[in-house]
Each structure stands twice: as C-alpha cells, then as structure tokens.
Enzyme design. Structure first.
Site, mmCIF file in Angstrom:
data_model
loop_
_atom_site.group_PDB
_atom_site.id
_atom_site.type_symbol
_atom_site.label_atom_id
_atom_site.label_comp_id
_atom_site.label_asym_id
_atom_site.label_seq_id
_atom_site.Cartn_x
_atom_site.Cartn_y
_atom_site.Cartn_z
ATOM 1 N N LEU A 154 34.786 38.139 41.483
ATOM 2 C CA LEU A 154 33.756 37.462 40.663
ATOM 3 C C LEU A 154 33.254 38.194 39.639
ATOM 4 O O LEU A 154 33.987 38.128 38.570
ATOM 5 C CB LEU A 154 32.260 36.470 41.441
ATOM 6 N N HIS A 155 32.097 38.431 39.800
ATOM 7 C CA HIS A 155 31.166 39.385 39.437
ATOM 8 C C HIS A 155 30.494 38.657 37.998
ATOM 9 O O HIS A 155 30.001 39.611 36.862
ATOM 10 C CB HIS A 155 31.955 40.999 38.476
ATOM 11 N N CYS A 191 40.599 45.981 35.339
ATOM 12 C CA CYS A 191 39.486 45.944 35.450
ATOM 13 C C CYS A 191 38.454 46.520 35.160
ATOM 14 O O CYS A 191 38.778 47.887 35.729
ATOM 15 C CB CYS A 191 38.501 45.356 36.914
ATOM 16 N N CYS A 199 33.974 50.787 47.310
ATOM 17 C CA CYS A 199 35.016 49.625 46.513
ATOM 18 C C CYS A 199 35.124 50.353 45.421
ATOM 19 O O CYS A 199 33.753 50.385 44.903
ATOM 20 C CB CYS A 199 33.991 48.274 47.285
ATOM 21 N N ASN A 222 29.899 51.733 42.218
ATOM 22 C CA ASN A 222 30.584 52.956 43.265
ATOM 23 C C ASN A 222 30.790 53.701 41.946
ATOM 24 O O ASN A 222 31.988 53.061 41.134
ATOM 25 C CB ASN A 222 30.881 52.270 43.919
ATOM 26 N N GLY A 236 45.587 46.935 44.206
ATOM 27 C CA GLY A 236 46.276 46.654 43.340
ATOM 28 C C GLY A 236 45.880 44.530 43.706
ATOM 29 O O GLY A 236 45.033 44.874 44.163
ATOM 30 N N GLU A 252 46.503 54.808 48.879
ATOM 31 C CA GLU A 252 45.028 55.110 49.473
ATOM 32 C C GLU A 252 44.420 53.828 50.325
ATOM 33 O O GLU A 252 45.084 52.512 49.756
ATOM 34 C CB GLU A 252 44.224 55.642 48.556
ATOM 35 N N CYS A 284 40.267 48.748 55.569
ATOM 36 C CA CYS A 284 41.082 48.236 53.954
ATOM 37 C C CYS A 284 42.628 48.668 53.385
ATOM 38 O O CYS A 284 42.694 49.894 52.919
ATOM 39 C CB CYS A 284 39.757 48.889 52.732
ATOM 40 N N CYS A 330 36.705 49.255 37.938
ATOM 41 C CA CYS A 330 36.884 49.283 39.020
ATOM 42 C C CYS A 330 38.072 50.740 38.639
ATOM 43 O O CYS A 330 38.814 50.894 37.310
ATOM 44 C CB CYS A 330 38.488 48.414 39.179
ATOM 45 N N CYS A 373 47.581 48.848 40.038
ATOM 46 C CA CYS A 373 46.810 47.634 39.728
ATOM 47 C C CYS A 373 47.398 47.059 37.734
ATOM 48 O O CYS A 373 47.406 47.910 36.856
ATOM 49 C CB CYS A 373 45.730 47.706 39.953
#
Length: 411
Positions: free
Chosen positions: A263-264, A148, A382, A339, A208, A124, A137, A151, A144
């Site tokens: 980072l997060h 995470c 995102c 999101n 990825g 995508e 994007c 995600c 991946c």
C-alpha cells in the site's frame, strides 16, 4: 563449410525459432498431475494404463522426498529410471551465491538456464528464520515492470516471467539447503510430518509482481499446498501484490491463499509517485477489490504493507488517513522501516516516529507490528532484491540464434 543464413527473412527466423524454442528435455517439476501423466504417455516412457500409478510415484519422490535425480527413485525399475532421465529433467537451478546474514537470514542467487534464444537468468530468494517459523520469500519474475520509487527491484527492468517450475525450484532448493527433506534412507512409513519444517511459510514478495504472472504463480502455489506433496497450508502462503485489481478476486477464488497489499500511501497523489500502478488502479478500486476478496474474515485478514519513509508518509495525519481508508476491512498493517539501497533517495522514518504511528494504528483496533529489518547486511531485506539479468538486445539475440542454428549452442 561455412553456413550462411539470412536472419532477416521471416521464414528463416520462424524455422530457427521452432528449432531452439523447446528445451532438450521436458521439465516435470511444476506440472499438474494431469500434465505429468500426459508428458509420460506422449513421450512413450509410460503406457497409458500405468500413468496414474507412475504419477503418484513421481509426485511422492519430487515433493515429499525432494529428490533431484531419477536414480534416487528406488521403487522404480532401473530401466524406467533411465528412460525418465533420457526424456526429462528434475534438476535444481545453479546456486551462483549463498549469503548468510549476521541475523541468520539467507539469500540465494539462483541461475536458470536460457529459454529460447535468451540468456540464462538470475533471481534472488530469501529465507528468514524466526522463532517458531521459517519464511521463504519467493520471486515470480526476473526484474519488475512496476518501478516503485522506493524499491531496489524496481530499478531492474522486467526480463521475463518465471515458469511454475522455476517458482517451485526456489522452494525445493531452499529445502535442500536447509536439510528440510527426509534423509535419503528414511523408510517410506517414517516420513517426517509437515510440522517442524524449517520452511513453514512462503511469501510471494520477492522480485516481480506475482499477479502479472498469474497462471504460473497459481500453478506453483497449488502444487506447494497440495496435501500429498509439499503440503504447505494455504494459511501459511501469502501473495503480495502492488494492486493488480482485476486479478485480486481470482487470487482468492482460484488459489485461496492469504493476500497482502503493498500500500504505502493513503491518497492517490502520493501513491501515484510511490507505486505507479496506482495510476491504472487507483485506491478506490483497490479497496473495493479488497472488500470483495473471497474468504475475507477476522480469521483471514488482508495484510497491508506500509513502508515508513521519513517526512513522506509517516505523520500522524497519515496514520489517521490509513485507519479511515481501511475502515470495514479485516486487516493487519505491517509497518516496514525503509531498507536503504545504493542510489535510493529516501530515508527511513525515525524509530520514535514509527512507534507513534504504530501506537495510533493499534489504538484504532488494528494490529500493526513493526517488521524487524532482516538481512540488511546482505541486501536481503524487503525492497532490496535485484539481479544483474537483462534483456538481450536484438543484435545479441540474432547472433545467439545464428550460433545455435549452426550447432554451437543449446537452447
């Protein structure tokens, strides 16, 4: 007559791999100028004395004009166009689906043909129009490896890396769909300048981890920023990594684009949970690599991405820790409202809390824009990207290889 093959034998499988590994036609998109010249010469399509001129012509047609059919290369003889078409391809990927959000965001599901004995794969790509700019994007992998926890892409196992051609194809196809290349009949001397393009910026923030596909990403981004072709400024290209520390310096040294860090979290315990690569490259190593990023300055700041998760990382204490962590690093902090996606276990921070967090960061001297959620209604925001592509099981791969060797399939 029935053909019987012993696919458990190494010699048979080696022979089979050799027959199906190479595509029927060579791909020209994604090659450097040197590789393009070599491909033309070794195929016998162009004599060595003409290679430099032909490379210049092809580069113009591929990356300035954006053609996807050799027949449209009008200043090349008909016979040579036919030879090029016989040996090479410049075709775009299949667009399986195009979705347009209520806010104008577009998401494409692209399908690339199989490589070797694999299946076709889908990825995508998202286009985000904003006032004064348009950002594409781009994905670097199918799936991946990083898992995470917040995600959606991380719930899809890695299928394979994308090639430089497949990375660039996302940009070329997006420009096709947006009418971002000159019209077919535009005279050569009247090419539309780079300013005013609908795709003005690209971010390696799709599916990825780009730095786990470094060489292909490097090649694609150097072509995208080539002044005689797609001509995107390196200041308008941002590569986002979750923290593959050994490749961060190389990114600045060899590619020279803007850097973003996913980072997060501000401590290793939490980041180990949210971004598991932190167990391999903890925060002190990551921040050391950021401080040494080539070209780092107030004019070339690192962007730190920080997803806002309710009651997880959004307290005032977290904001204070973030400021302390980034001390001495020219930085901008992108605050990303979480999101949601099907099956996610997190909630987005309350808007009032996000604003308090941002105010503290701003008062400490860092720009901390709150990223406006875009394309949520089409799962284009995102952390929401994902495709249905999966790795072939061994039994499926053997069956497909047997079909190919018997002449009923194409690599």
């Amino acid at each position: 007559m029935t053909v019987s093959l012993d696919l458990t034998a190494d010699t048979t499988r080696d022979s089979l791999r050799a027959r199906i590994a190479a595509p029927a036609k060579g791909e020209l998109i994604g090659l450097t100028r040197e590789e393009l010249a070599e491909a033309l010469i070794t195929s016998g399509v162009v004599p060595e004395r003409q290679a430099k001129m032909r490379v210049q012509q092809l580069w113009h047609w591929l990356y300035v004009r954006g053609v996807s059919d050799f027949a449209d290369m009008f200043n090349i003889s008909k016979d040579l166009r036919a030879e090029l078409a016989k040996h090479f391809t410049i075709a775009r990927p299949e667009i399986v689906e195009e979705q347009i959000s209520s806010d104008g965001t577009r998401k494409w599901l692209f399908r690339f043909p199989p490589r070797g004995a694999g299946r076709p794969v889908e990825i995508e790509t998202v286009y985000i129009p904003e006032e004064g700019r348009g950002t594409l994007c781009i994905s670097s992998q199918v799936g991946c490896t990083l898992t995470c926890s917040f995600c959606h892409t991380g719930t899809q196992k890695l299928v394979r890396n994308l090639t430089a051609e497949e990375i660039l194809a996302q940009l070329l196809t997006a420009r096709d769909r947006l009418g971002d290349f000159p019209d077919r009949d535009t005279p050569a001397g009247a090419i539309v300048p780079a300013e005013g393009r609908k795709v003005s910026n690209i971010v390696m923030m799709g599916m990825g981890e780009p730095l786990y596909n470094f060489e292909a990403v490097k090649k694609a981004l150097l072509i995208a920023s080539d002044g005689d072709g797609l001509a995107l400024s390196k200041r308008r290209i941002t590569l986002s990594t979750s923290g593959v520390v050994p490749e961060i310096f190389r990114t600045g040294e060899e590619i020279g684009v803007m850097l973003a860090i996913s980072l997060h979290a501000t401590n290793d315990d939490l980041r180990d949970l949210l971004v598991p690569i932190n167990k391999k490259f903890p925060l002190n190593e990551l921040m050391d690599a950021c401080r040494k990023y080539p070209g780092l300055s107030n004019a070339r700041r690192i962007t730190f991405e920080y997803v806002m998760l309710k009651d997880i990382n959004d307290s005032l204490e977290d904001a204070k820790a973030l400021v302390k962590l980034l001390k001495g690093v020219p930085a901008k902090i992108n605050l990303i409202p979480f999101n949601p996606w099907p099956g996610s276990n997190y909630q987005c921070s309350d808007w009032e809390q996000i604003e308090k967090f941002a105010d503290y960061i701003n008062q400490a001297g860092y720009a901390s824009p709150i990223r406006t959620p875009r394309g949520r209604d089409i799962l284009a925001a995102c952390g929401q990207l994902k495709s249905e592509s999966e790795r072939l099981k061994k039994s499926e791969r053997l069956a497909l290889e047997a079909m190919m060797i018997a002449g009923h399939g194409e690599a």
